[in-house]
Scaffold this motif. Structure first.
Motif, mmCIF file in Angstrom:
data_model
loop_
_atom_site.group_PDB
_atom_site.id
_atom_site.type_symbol
_atom_site.label_atom_id
_atom_site.label_comp_id
_atom_site.label_asym_id
_atom_site.label_seq_id
_atom_site.Cartn_x
_atom_site.Cartn_y
_atom_site.Cartn_z
ATOM 1 N N ASN A 1 -71.165 -99.688 -9.788
ATOM 2 C CA ASN A 1 -70.154 -100.449 -9.029
ATOM 3 C C ASN A 1 -70.756 -101.134 -7.805
ATOM 4 O O ASN A 1 -70.102 -101.285 -6.771
ATOM 5 C CB ASN A 1 -68.993 -99.550 -8.576
ATOM 6 C CG ASN A 1 -68.111 -99.130 -9.738
ATOM 7 O OD1 ASN A 1 -68.168 -99.727 -10.803
ATOM 8 N ND2 ASN A 1 -67.319 -98.097 -9.523
ATOM 9 N N GLU B 1 -57.884 -106.146 -14.736
ATOM 10 C CA GLU B 1 -58.749 -105.486 -15.718
ATOM 11 C C GLU B 1 -60.071 -105.077 -15.078
ATOM 12 O O GLU B 1 -60.581 -103.969 -15.310
ATOM 13 C CB GLU B 1 -58.996 -106.429 -16.904
ATOM 14 C CG GLU B 1 -59.787 -105.778 -18.030
ATOM 15 C CD GLU B 1 -60.080 -106.737 -19.171
ATOM 16 O OE1 GLU B 1 -60.921 -106.389 -20.029
ATOM 17 O OE2 GLU B 1 -59.476 -107.838 -19.202
ATOM 18 N N ASP C 1 -60.663 -104.520 -11.838
ATOM 19 C CA ASP C 1 -60.409 -103.418 -10.902
ATOM 20 C C ASP C 1 -60.312 -102.091 -11.643
ATOM 21 O O ASP C 1 -60.839 -101.063 -11.183
ATOM 22 C CB ASP C 1 -59.117 -103.673 -10.115
ATOM 23 C CG ASP C 1 -59.287 -104.726 -9.022
ATOM 24 O OD1 ASP C 1 -60.438 -104.902 -8.551
ATOM 25 O OD2 ASP C 1 -58.282 -105.368 -8.649
ATOM 26 N N ALA C 2 -59.647 -102.105 -12.787
ATOM 27 C CA ALA C 2 -59.507 -100.870 -13.567
ATOM 28 C C ALA C 2 -60.858 -100.389 -14.085
ATOM 29 O O ALA C 2 -61.161 -99.185 -14.069
ATOM 30 C CB ALA C 2 -58.539 -101.105 -14.736
ATOM 31 N N LEU C 3 -61.685 -101.320 -14.544
ATOM 32 C CA LEU C 3 -63.015 -100.949 -15.037
ATOM 33 C C LEU C 3 -63.877 -100.356 -13.931
ATOM 34 O O LEU C 3 -64.668 -99.422 -14.164
ATOM 35 C CB LEU C 3 -63.715 -102.170 -15.646
ATOM 36 C CG LEU C 3 -63.227 -102.604 -17.021
ATOM 37 C CD1 LEU C 3 -63.737 -103.997 -17.369
ATOM 38 C CD2 LEU C 3 -63.686 -101.592 -18.081
ATOM 39 N N GLN D 1 -62.953 -98.540 -11.608
ATOM 40 C CA GLN D 1 -62.506 -97.170 -11.341
ATOM 41 C C GLN D 1 -62.839 -96.221 -12.489
ATOM 42 O O GLN D 1 -62.576 -95.019 -12.402
ATOM 43 C CB GLN D 1 -60.984 -97.151 -11.111
ATOM 44 C CG GLN D 1 -60.492 -98.047 -9.991
ATOM 45 C CD GLN D 1 -61.092 -97.709 -8.642
ATOM 46 O OE1 GLN D 1 -61.225 -96.536 -8.316
ATOM 47 N NE2 GLN D 1 -61.476 -98.719 -7.882
ATOM 48 N N SER D 2 -63.404 -96.776 -13.572
ATOM 49 C CA SER D 2 -63.572 -95.958 -14.782
ATOM 50 C C SER D 2 -65.049 -95.729 -15.095
ATOM 51 O O SER D 2 -65.944 -96.351 -14.522
ATOM 52 C CB SER D 2 -62.928 -96.665 -15.981
ATOM 53 O OG SER D 2 -63.770 -97.701 -16.458
ATOM 54 N N ASN D 3 -65.279 -94.800 -16.040
ATOM 55 C CA ASN D 3 -66.607 -94.603 -16.628
ATOM 56 C C ASN D 3 -66.519 -94.854 -18.129
ATOM 57 O O ASN D 3 -67.076 -94.110 -18.936
ATOM 58 C CB ASN D 3 -67.114 -93.183 -16.347
ATOM 59 C CG ASN D 3 -67.467 -92.985 -14.887
ATOM 60 O OD1 ASN D 3 -68.208 -93.780 -14.321
ATOM 61 N ND2 ASN D 3 -66.929 -91.932 -14.276
ATOM 62 N N HIS D 4 -65.811 -95.899 -18.481
ATOM 63 C CA HIS D 4 -65.605 -96.255 -19.894
ATOM 64 C C HIS D 4 -66.965 -96.470 -20.569
ATOM 65 O O HIS D 4 -67.870 -97.081 -19.978
ATOM 66 C CB HIS D 4 -64.780 -97.543 -19.959
ATOM 67 C CG HIS D 4 -64.223 -97.832 -21.316
ATOM 68 N ND1 HIS D 4 -65.002 -98.332 -22.337
ATOM 69 C CD2 HIS D 4 -62.963 -97.694 -21.823
ATOM 70 C CE1 HIS D 4 -64.242 -98.503 -23.410
ATOM 71 N NE2 HIS D 4 -63.011 -98.119 -23.126
ATOM 72 N N LYS E 1 -68.122 -99.966 -20.501
ATOM 73 C CA LYS E 1 -67.875 -100.580 -19.196
ATOM 74 C C LYS E 1 -68.753 -101.813 -18.973
ATOM 75 O O LYS E 1 -68.263 -102.870 -18.573
ATOM 76 C CB LYS E 1 -68.116 -99.557 -18.080
ATOM 77 C CG LYS E 1 -67.944 -100.114 -16.663
ATOM 78 C CD LYS E 1 -68.071 -98.994 -15.624
ATOM 79 C CE LYS E 1 -67.936 -99.510 -14.224
ATOM 80 N NZ LYS E 1 -67.910 -98.419 -13.221
ATOM 81 N N LYS F 1 -67.717 -104.770 -21.163
ATOM 82 C CA LYS F 1 -66.413 -105.312 -20.771
ATOM 83 C C LYS F 1 -66.500 -106.086 -19.451
ATOM 84 O O LYS F 1 -65.890 -107.145 -19.305
ATOM 85 C CB LYS F 1 -65.384 -104.178 -20.661
ATOM 86 C CG LYS F 1 -64.955 -103.606 -22.007
ATOM 87 C CD LYS F 1 -63.986 -102.448 -21.830
ATOM 88 C CE LYS F 1 -63.490 -101.918 -23.164
ATOM 89 N NZ LYS F 1 -62.661 -102.893 -23.899
#
Length: 321
Positions: A232, A252, A254-256, A258-261, A264, A267
């Motif tokens: 990040n 979308e 902002d959500a990524l 916050q994530s550890n998809h 990631k 995307k």
């Protein structure tokens, strides 16, 4: 006129010695260990090149170049501590190998020895050298603090990020060139242009570095893409995407963040492309590189004397995407 490659070899030979006493070995061996990790030595060689643009390379310039390299390594040791970085150039960092207290002292003593080398300068320009060196050292510290501040900030403007990069990275490159030029007896106009050449080149290099971390070919550049995205890290690309994305894409993104998809990186890169920040970054890099070359053109010396600096700029920035 010498090429960057030629001067790099000469400086490596000059620098290849212990710069510290033997005892206490528990302090000075870690300092020697870190210097032994190598590196391109770009900044001290720029000092030599800045001198040779206006004169033969003078003995004083080797002392200033050594001080620059020691100062740069001092900042790297401390940066690694602040970043909690386990590796530097593929080897264990000083703090991870010897502990943080020793790493702090090893960095500190490097800075002290840098001033020992500056104190060997016999030039009539000695006070100007010290003044610029000290100003630059202060600015690098300011840039590092801003970088740490940005890690905690939800939003960072592009202008603020560029200022941080200028202080953390560009001013040392610019000052290295200018310090050499001062020793070479350059006039005020030429000193301004060589400093601005380095400052703009440094920003162009960082724009490209941010770009390559996201979009570079890992086989060409020796690292996996997306390290900044996973961390990040606020980069030119992320800041521009957050500024320019439409509400849906921004949500979308902002959500990524916050994530550890597991997808990631892919995307986020897709959002970067949708916002056009990949092409924007190329344009921005070219703007700063063009400004650097304009200042190089404006230096009032024979054009052929500038060729090594022009080649260096191309080497640093105009790598294939």
């Amino acid at each position: 006129m010498h090429s960057f490659e030629s001067l790099s070899k000469d400086f490596a030979a000059f620098f290849q010695k212990s710069h510290f006493p033997d005892q206490p070995a528990s302090l000075y061996q870690p300092a020697d260990y870190f210097l032994g990790l190598g590196g391109k030595r770009v900044r001290p060689v720029c000092c030599l090149m800045g001198n040779e643009l206006f004169d033969e390379i003078l003995p004083d310039t080797w002392q200033v170049a050594t001080a620059i390299e020691l100062f740069h390594n001092f900042t790297l040791i401390h940066d690694d501590i602040m970043d909690k970085a386990p590796l530097r150039r593929g080897m264990a960092t000083v703090h991870s190998r010897y502990g943080e207290p020793t790493a702090l002292l090893a960095g500190d003593v490097m800075l002290v020895v840098a001033y020992d080398y500056l104190n060997k300068v016999r030039s009539e320009h000695f006070h100007r050298i010290i003044q610029l060196f000290n100003r630059t050292a202060r600015e690098v510290c300011e840039g590092q603090q801003l970088d740490m501040n940005f890690e905690k900030s939800e939003t960072v403007s592009l202008d603020a990020y560029i200022k941080m990069i200028e202080l953390k990275t560009s001013v040392l490159l610019a000052a290295s060139l200018k310090l050499g030029a001062i020793l070479g007896g350059a006039g005020e106009g030429n000193l301004h242009h060589i400093y601005e050449f380095g400052r703009n080149l440094g920003i162009a290099f960082q724009v490209q570095d941010d770009y390559l971390d996201a979009f570079g070919d890992p086989d060409k550049f020796g690292k996996q893409v997306g390290g900044d995205i996973m961390a990040n890290k606020k980069t030119f690309l992320l800041i521009k995407a957050l500024e320019s994305a439409d509400p849906a894409l921004k949500a979308e993104l902002d959500a990524l963040l916050q994530s550890n998809h597991p997808d990631k990186v892919e995307k986020v890169l897709a959002i970067f492309r949708a916002c056009g920040v990949d092409e924007w970054a190329k344009t921005l890099k070219d703007q700063y590189l063009s400004a650097a070359f304009q200042h190089l053109d404006d230096i009032a010396v024979l054009s052929k004397r500038k060729e090594p600096l022009r080649s260096l700029a191309n080497f640093l920035v105009q790598r294939d995407y």
